[in-house]
Design a protein around this motif. Sequence first.
Motif, mmCIF file in Angstrom:
data_model
loop_
_atom_site.group_PDB
_atom_site.id
_atom_site.type_symbol
_atom_site.label_atom_id
_atom_site.label_comp_id
_atom_site.label_asym_id
_atom_site.label_seq_id
_atom_site.Cartn_x
_atom_site.Cartn_y
_atom_site.Cartn_z
ATOM 1 N N ILE A 318 0.685 -1.001 -0.262
ATOM 2 C CA ILE A 318 -0.259 0.206 -0.253
ATOM 3 C C ILE A 318 0.594 1.121 0.237
ATOM 4 O O ILE A 318 1.892 1.217 0.661
ATOM 5 C CB ILE A 318 -0.414 0.336 0.977
ATOM 6 N N ALA A 319 0.648 2.133 -1.113
ATOM 7 C CA ALA A 319 1.569 3.563 -1.077
ATOM 8 C C ALA A 319 -0.130 4.549 -1.438
ATOM 9 O O ALA A 319 -0.717 4.573 -1.156
ATOM 10 C CB ALA A 319 2.413 3.659 -2.904
ATOM 11 N N SER A 320 0.268 5.689 -0.547
ATOM 12 C CA SER A 320 -1.360 6.199 0.290
ATOM 13 C C SER A 320 0.358 7.660 0.154
ATOM 14 O O SER A 320 1.238 8.345 0.236
ATOM 15 C CB SER A 320 -1.339 6.188 1.268
ATOM 16 N N VAL A 321 -0.816 9.186 -0.491
ATOM 17 C CA VAL A 321 -0.665 10.535 -0.052
ATOM 18 C C VAL A 321 -1.781 10.672 0.470
ATOM 19 O O VAL A 321 -2.833 10.798 0.133
ATOM 20 C CB VAL A 321 -0.564 11.133 -1.740
ATOM 21 N N ALA A 322 -1.514 11.803 1.436
ATOM 22 C CA ALA A 322 -1.856 12.254 2.586
ATOM 23 C C ALA A 322 -2.182 14.033 2.060
ATOM 24 O O ALA A 322 -1.337 13.842 1.927
ATOM 25 C CB ALA A 322 -1.369 12.025 3.996
ATOM 26 N N TYR A 323 -3.301 14.519 2.105
ATOM 27 C CA TYR A 323 -3.037 15.754 1.645
ATOM 28 C C TYR A 323 -3.932 16.570 2.982
ATOM 29 O O TYR A 323 -4.697 16.270 2.967
ATOM 30 C CB TYR A 323 -3.920 16.578 0.670
ATOM 31 N N TRP A 324 -3.454 17.682 3.588
ATOM 32 C CA TRP A 324 -3.513 18.695 4.577
ATOM 33 C C TRP A 324 -3.140 19.720 4.919
ATOM 34 O O TRP A 324 -1.861 20.497 3.723
ATOM 35 C CB TRP A 324 -3.291 17.766 5.612
ATOM 36 N N TYR A 325 -4.023 20.854 4.809
ATOM 37 C CA TYR A 325 -3.351 22.508 5.341
ATOM 38 C C TYR A 325 -3.291 22.525 6.860
ATOM 39 O O TYR A 325 -3.740 21.615 7.861
ATOM 40 C CB TYR A 325 -4.727 22.858 5.249
ATOM 41 N N GLN A 326 -1.753 23.029 7.488
ATOM 42 C CA GLN A 326 -1.622 23.232 8.702
ATOM 43 C C GLN A 326 -1.104 24.484 9.073
ATOM 44 O O GLN A 326 -0.317 25.337 7.758
ATOM 45 C CB GLN A 326 -1.081 21.867 9.762
ATOM 46 N N VAL A 327 -1.043 25.335 10.548
ATOM 47 C CA VAL A 327 -0.187 26.311 10.270
ATOM 48 C C VAL A 327 1.852 25.427 10.492
ATOM 49 O O VAL A 327 1.771 24.589 10.413
ATOM 50 C CB VAL A 327 -0.081 26.777 11.825
ATOM 51 N N GLU A 328 2.200 26.265 9.874
ATOM 52 C CA GLU A 328 3.876 26.652 10.106
ATOM 53 C C GLU A 328 4.409 26.356 11.378
ATOM 54 O O GLU A 328 3.766 27.135 11.806
ATOM 55 C CB GLU A 328 4.852 26.712 9.293
ATOM 56 N N PRO A 329 5.355 26.507 12.373
ATOM 57 C CA PRO A 329 6.688 25.257 11.474
ATOM 58 C C PRO A 329 5.595 23.267 11.901
ATOM 59 O O PRO A 329 4.461 23.449 12.355
ATOM 60 C CB PRO A 329 7.327 25.432 12.301
ATOM 61 N N HIS A 330 6.075 22.251 10.689
ATOM 62 C CA HIS A 330 5.151 21.225 10.475
ATOM 63 C C HIS A 330 6.426 20.065 10.841
ATOM 64 O O HIS A 330 7.133 20.503 11.644
ATOM 65 C CB HIS A 330 4.903 20.930 9.079
ATOM 66 N N ALA A 331 5.634 19.146 11.535
ATOM 67 C CA ALA A 331 6.783 18.545 11.771
ATOM 68 C C ALA A 331 7.762 17.755 11.043
ATOM 69 O O ALA A 331 6.882 17.553 10.095
ATOM 70 C CB ALA A 331 5.667 17.103 12.764
#
Length: 345
Positions: A318-331
Motif C-alpha cells: 500500500i502506497a498513499s498520499v495524505a493531503y492537508w493544511y496546517q499552520v507552520e512549522p510542521h513536524a
Amino acid sequence: MNFGLGSLPLLSDAETRSISAENPTGEKGGGAKAVPDENNPAFLLGKGWKVRPCIDLEPQSTTVLADIAGPGIIQHIWITVDTKAYRDTVLRMYWDEEEKPSVEVPLGDFFCNGHGMRYNVVSIPIAVNPSGGFNCYFPMPFRKRALITIENQRWEKITGFFYQITYALTDLPEKIAYFHAQWRRSMTKREHPEHIIVDGIVGQGHYVGTFIAWTQFSSGWWGEGEVKFYIDGDTEYPTICGTGTEDYFGGAWCFGQTFNAPFSGYPLWHKRFGEAPKHAMYRWHIYDPIRFKQNLKVTIQALGWWPNGRFQPLTDDIASVAYWYQVEPHAPFPQLPSAEERWPR
C-alpha cells in the motif's frame, strides 16, 4: 484572491503570473524570450514563437521549477512527462524559507497516478487528462516565498518535462494555513495488517484528501479494512472510524467497476495475467474537512475474507498520499524511501 466560483465576479488587486519553461521566473513581460538556434523547430520563425516549451531533468539532480516572492497563492499546476518519471522523480514544495519541505511526494502519486502508471483522473482538485496531463487546483498560499523543486533520482536524463505554474501575487488573510502532502508505503503484516497514511502531524489544521495505490497479493476481495482518524490525543480508539475501504472512497459493495467523481473515485483496477492486481483510489474532503487542533493520525486496514466468513488479515503493498493544511512549522516527515524502494511491484 479566488478561492472558488462564488468569488469570480469580484474585482481584485491581485496580479496573475505564470511560470513555465518559456518564462522561468514568471516576471511580467518575461515570456517567449528564448532565441532559437539552427536545431530548434522555431529557427525559421525566430524569437517569440514556440522556442523553449519544456526542459530536461538531468540524472541525480534537483531542478527549481518555481521560486516566487510573496505574498501570494499558487492556483494551478500543470505538468506532463514520460511515465518513467512518475515514481523516480520527487516533487517538493517549501513555504516561507522553511528548510524541510511541506510537500514531498513522487510526481505521479501526487497527481493520483500510482504504480508508475498513466490513467485518467476526473476530480475537482486533481485531474489527469488524456494522455498524462497532470493538473492540481489545490490553493497553495505563501507569505514570504514559495519554492517548488523536482528531483530526478534516475540514472538517466528525463527529457521533455513540460510544466506551468499559475499564481496570484496578493495579500492573504491572517488566518490561513499552508498546503502539505506526504507519501508513505508499507507492506502490511498479517499480525497487524494496518497501513499508516499519515502520523505525527502536529499543530492546527484540516485534512483534505487521501490517495492510495494498492497492490493486491491475495485472491478475492481486499477492501474490508476501515479508515480511522485519530484526532487531538486519541490513542487506542479513533474519533472517526469508517466502515470499509470502498465505503470511505465513496463506493459500495466491492466497487464492481472503476469510476471518477468530483470528490471520490476508483480510477484504476489493473488485472493482467502474470501480474499482481493493482488498484487506485482518491477521496477529497472538500466539503467535509477533518479538522484538528493539536495532532492527527490516519490509518487504513488491509482485510479480506477467509472461506469460513471471518476476516482475513492481508499482506498487501500500500502506497498513499495524505493531503492537508496546517499552520507552520510542521513536524519533520519520515525519510522518503529511495527510488528503488518506490518502484512498483
